[in-house]
Motif scaffolding. Sequence first.
Motif, short mmCIF file in Angstrom:
data_model
loop_
_atom_site.label_atom_id
_atom_site.label_comp_id
_atom_site.label_asym_id
_atom_site.label_seq_id
_atom_site.Cartn_x
_atom_site.Cartn_y
_atom_site.Cartn_z
N ALA A 1 0.84 -1.19 0.00
CA ALA A 1 0.00 0.00 0.00
C ALA A 1 0.87 1.24 0.00
N VAL A 2 0.42 2.26 -0.72
CA VAL A 2 1.10 3.55 -0.79
C VAL A 2 0.06 4.63 -0.55
N TRP A 3 0.37 5.53 0.38
CA TRP A 3 -0.50 6.67 0.67
C TRP A 3 0.24 7.92 0.22
N VAL A 4 -0.26 8.56 -0.83
CA VAL A 4 0.42 9.71 -1.43
C VAL A 4 -0.14 11.00 -0.84
N ASN A 5 0.74 11.79 -0.25
CA ASN A 5 0.41 13.11 0.31
C ASN A 5 -0.61 13.06 1.44
N ILE A 6 -0.83 11.89 2.04
CA ILE A 6 -1.86 11.78 3.08
C ILE A 6 -1.47 12.55 4.33
N VAL A 7 -2.45 13.24 4.89
CA VAL A 7 -2.27 13.93 6.17
C VAL A 7 -3.47 13.64 7.05
N ASN A 8 -3.24 13.68 8.34
CA ASN A 8 -4.26 13.49 9.36
C ASN A 8 -4.08 14.65 10.32
N VAL A 9 -4.93 15.66 10.22
CA VAL A 9 -4.74 16.92 10.94
C VAL A 9 -5.85 17.11 11.98
#
Length: 200
Positions: A118-126
Amino acid sequence: MTETVDRRRLLTSAVVGSAALAGATALGSLAPEAAFAAGEQTTEPGAPDPDFAEGRITGVSAGMLFVTGSDMALWRIRITGGTSIWKLRPTTFDQVAVGDGLYARGLRLPDGTLAADAVWVNIVNVHAHIAAIGRNVLHLDHKGKRIVGHLVPGTSAARYNDTPAVADMSMLRVGKHVQVIGAWVPDTNEVEIATVYANA
């Protein structure tokens, strides 16, 4: 005066992964987010995980991503037919670009490459407070830093008090605390919003 936040500080302070991400929304699967949150930890506490990579993409070629980590480690990440790719929504390899940030989990091969599951591109959790609301935009205050959150029609959803996700953002209020899962827009303080978690 509100200070903008750069990519590294945004990705560092907005830690990815939360048990609240499991499941799917009415507007599309969040399975890659849930998979990230549920990743097994098989390494010693404090030791680097050899099957996990993070950093910024410096090259894309023939199913391979070349990535420089925030610790300056160099990664070669192989994308296979079974790799799930998330970039605001589940997507394909051709949507990944030089300059994007990523997190990847997979299996470290003998030649040093990481075969990505799995690849998460540019993911953020703010975690932030809503400073202002505009047409298709939320202005967020994240630890004194301003983040501009863009609502993407047909993609962005809200979950109020653990209810199923809906496209209706009308219950969001200035001053309220929210958690935003989204995709960072490289080299800016902007995020495209996948899901907003809020109390009604």
